[in-house]
Scaffold this active site. Structure first.
Site, PDB file in Angstrom:
ATOM      1  N   CYS A 221       0.855  -1.190   0.000  1.00  0.00           N
ATOM      2  CA  CYS A 221       0.000   0.000   0.000  1.00  0.00           C
ATOM      3  C   CYS A 221       0.889   1.236   0.000  1.00  0.00           C
ATOM      4  O   CYS A 221       1.904   1.299   0.684  1.00  0.00           O
ATOM      5  CB  CYS A 221      -0.971  -0.016   1.180  1.00  0.00           C
ATOM      6  SG  CYS A 221      -0.492   0.967   2.593  1.00  0.00           S
ATOM      7  N   GLU A 222       0.500   2.205  -0.812  1.00  0.00           N
ATOM      8  CA  GLU A 222       1.364   3.372  -0.977  1.00  0.00           C
ATOM      9  C   GLU A 222       1.262   4.347   0.192  1.00  0.00           C
ATOM     10  O   GLU A 222       2.042   5.277   0.292  1.00  0.00           O
ATOM     11  CB  GLU A 222       1.061   4.079  -2.301  1.00  0.00           C
ATOM     12  CG  GLU A 222      -0.288   4.760  -2.366  1.00  0.00           C
ATOM     13  CD  GLU A 222      -0.533   5.387  -3.736  1.00  0.00           C
ATOM     14  OE1 GLU A 222       0.202   5.081  -4.686  1.00  0.00           O
ATOM     15  OE2 GLU A 222      -1.476   6.190  -3.838  1.00  0.00           O
ATOM     16  N   HIS A 223       0.298   4.146   1.061  1.00  0.00           N
ATOM     17  CA  HIS A 223       0.152   5.058   2.195  1.00  0.00           C
ATOM     18  C   HIS A 223       1.026   4.659   3.373  1.00  0.00           C
ATOM     19  O   HIS A 223       1.426   5.512   4.156  1.00  0.00           O
ATOM     20  CB  HIS A 223      -1.310   5.124   2.637  1.00  0.00           C
ATOM     21  CG  HIS A 223      -2.224   5.604   1.552  1.00  0.00           C
ATOM     22  ND1 HIS A 223      -3.459   5.066   1.288  1.00  0.00           N
ATOM     23  CD2 HIS A 223      -2.037   6.583   0.629  1.00  0.00           C
ATOM     24  CE1 HIS A 223      -4.008   5.692   0.262  1.00  0.00           C
ATOM     25  NE2 HIS A 223      -3.162   6.609  -0.160  1.00  0.00           N
ATOM     26  N   HIS A 224       1.274   3.356   3.517  1.00  0.00           N
ATOM     27  CA  HIS A 224       2.052   2.891   4.675  1.00  0.00           C
ATOM     28  C   HIS A 224       3.240   2.013   4.269  1.00  0.00           C
ATOM     29  O   HIS A 224       4.006   1.605   5.122  1.00  0.00           O
ATOM     30  CB  HIS A 224       1.157   2.094   5.627  1.00  0.00           C
ATOM     31  CG  HIS A 224      -0.056   2.859   6.091  1.00  0.00           C
ATOM     32  ND1 HIS A 224      -1.255   2.821   5.430  1.00  0.00           N
ATOM     33  CD2 HIS A 224      -0.221   3.699   7.133  1.00  0.00           C
ATOM     34  CE1 HIS A 224      -2.135   3.596   6.055  1.00  0.00           C
ATOM     35  NE2 HIS A 224      -1.536   4.149   7.081  1.00  0.00           N
TER      36      HIS A 224
ATOM     37  N   GLN B  63      -5.555  -0.458  -3.738  1.00  0.00           N
ATOM     38  CA  GLN B  63      -6.282  -1.584  -4.318  1.00  0.00           C
ATOM     39  C   GLN B  63      -7.149  -1.152  -5.510  1.00  0.00           C
ATOM     40  O   GLN B  63      -7.229  -1.851  -6.520  1.00  0.00           O
ATOM     41  CB  GLN B  63      -7.146  -2.203  -3.219  1.00  0.00           C
ATOM     42  CG  GLN B  63      -7.891  -3.451  -3.653  1.00  0.00           C
ATOM     43  CD  GLN B  63      -8.821  -3.946  -2.560  1.00  0.00           C
ATOM     44  OE1 GLN B  63      -8.686  -3.562  -1.392  1.00  0.00           O
ATOM     45  NE2 GLN B  63      -9.760  -4.795  -2.920  1.00  0.00           N
TER      46      GLN B  63
ATOM     47  N   HIS C 172      -5.513  -5.924   4.101  1.00  0.00           N
ATOM     48  CA  HIS C 172      -4.522  -4.861   4.215  1.00  0.00           C
ATOM     49  C   HIS C 172      -3.813  -4.916   5.569  1.00  0.00           C
ATOM     50  O   HIS C 172      -4.457  -4.744   6.600  1.00  0.00           O
ATOM     51  CB  HIS C 172      -5.195  -3.499   4.056  1.00  0.00           C
ATOM     52  CG  HIS C 172      -5.737  -3.259   2.674  1.00  0.00           C
ATOM     53  ND1 HIS C 172      -5.094  -2.451   1.764  1.00  0.00           N
ATOM     54  CD2 HIS C 172      -6.841  -3.739   2.055  1.00  0.00           C
ATOM     55  CE1 HIS C 172      -5.795  -2.433   0.633  1.00  0.00           C
ATOM     56  NE2 HIS C 172      -6.855  -3.204   0.789  1.00  0.00           N
TER      57      HIS C 172
ATOM     58  N   CYS D 103      -1.904  -2.764   6.803  1.00  0.00           N
ATOM     59  CA  CYS D 103      -1.913  -1.476   7.511  1.00  0.00           C
ATOM     60  C   CYS D 103      -3.166  -1.355   8.378  1.00  0.00           C
ATOM     61  O   CYS D 103      -3.164  -0.629   9.366  1.00  0.00           O
ATOM     62  CB  CYS D 103      -1.793  -0.311   6.531  1.00  0.00           C
ATOM     63  SG  CYS D 103      -3.072  -0.242   5.277  1.00  0.00           S
TER      64      CYS D 103
HETATM   65 ZN   LIG Z   1      -2.129   1.446   3.994  1.00  0.00          ZN
END
Ligand SMILES: [Zn+2]
Length: 204
Positions: free
Chosen positions: A90-93, A131, A159, A161
């Site tokens: 995931c690009e956020h975490h 996703q 996920h 995260c």
């Molecule tokens: Zn994430």
């Protein structure tokens, strides 16, 4: 004063020319670890290798992967490849998410070698992703290379995260879909696809 080398913006250097390991060693220190202790001594190099593999999709070429595996046929029934396992970040975490993808298309003139579909999934999964975009990119890629009447993709994911950080655990599974062409315009086509990937009439 920073060395002249450090003044070169990272974005202008190819990944291959730059050591990710050095950053990981510094990261370990900042997290309060001793990067020199036995168990961690080789960790930066391992993480470097792992991250290069997990982001290798950036360096893959869709058309090279498909190669000559497109075949002209008179076949106009739906082609479905089910349960393609994938792993992404995931690009956020920068934590993993993973699950299964189901990919279908309705041929116009050509079919693609079945083993190529999971490889197309890897091109987009082995990147920093969300996703929703992963699902869409796989659908658009199949549309681009096969030029079918339509494409349907359903993707489920867990996920890390969400699972590991103790938030919203009950929502840690998510399902996304992308429908193009006939899969978007024709309800029967979409339903045929969904019933093929979901015979129990459950999740999707
Ligand atoms: Zn994430």
């Amino acid at each position: 004063m920073a060395s002249p080398k450090a003044a070169v913006p990272l974005s202008f250097l190819k990944l291959e020319e730059h050591s990710v390991a050095r950053l990981i060693r510094e990261l370990l220190g900042r997290l309060g670890e001793d990067p020199r202790r036995d168990g961690l001594a080789r960790t930066p190099e391992r993480v470097d290798q792992a991250l290069r593999f997990l982001t290798s999709g950036y360096r893959m070429n869709l058309h090279q992967i498909v190669g000559g595996a497109l075949f002209e046929v008179k076949y106009d029934e739906m082609v479905v490849v089910k349960d393609i396992e994938y792993f992404s970040l995931c690009e956020h975490h920068m934590l993993p998410f993973f699950g299964r993808m189901h990919v279908a298309y309705l041929p116009r003139k050509k079919v693609i070698g079945l083993s190529k579909i999971p490889r197309i999934v890897d091109v987009f999964a082995r990147r920093l992703q969300i996703q929703e975009r992963l699902t869409q990119e796989v659908a658009l890629a199949v549309q681009e290379v096969v030029d079918p009447e339509g494409v349907g993709v359903v993707c489920d994911a867990r996920h890390f995260c969400m699972m590991m950080r103790g938030v919203e655990k009950q929502h840690s599974g998510a399902i996304t879909s992308a429908m193009l062409g006939a899969f978007r315009d024709r309800k029967e086509t979409r339903h045929e696809f969904l019933s093929l990937v979901n015979p129990a009439g459950g999740k999707y």
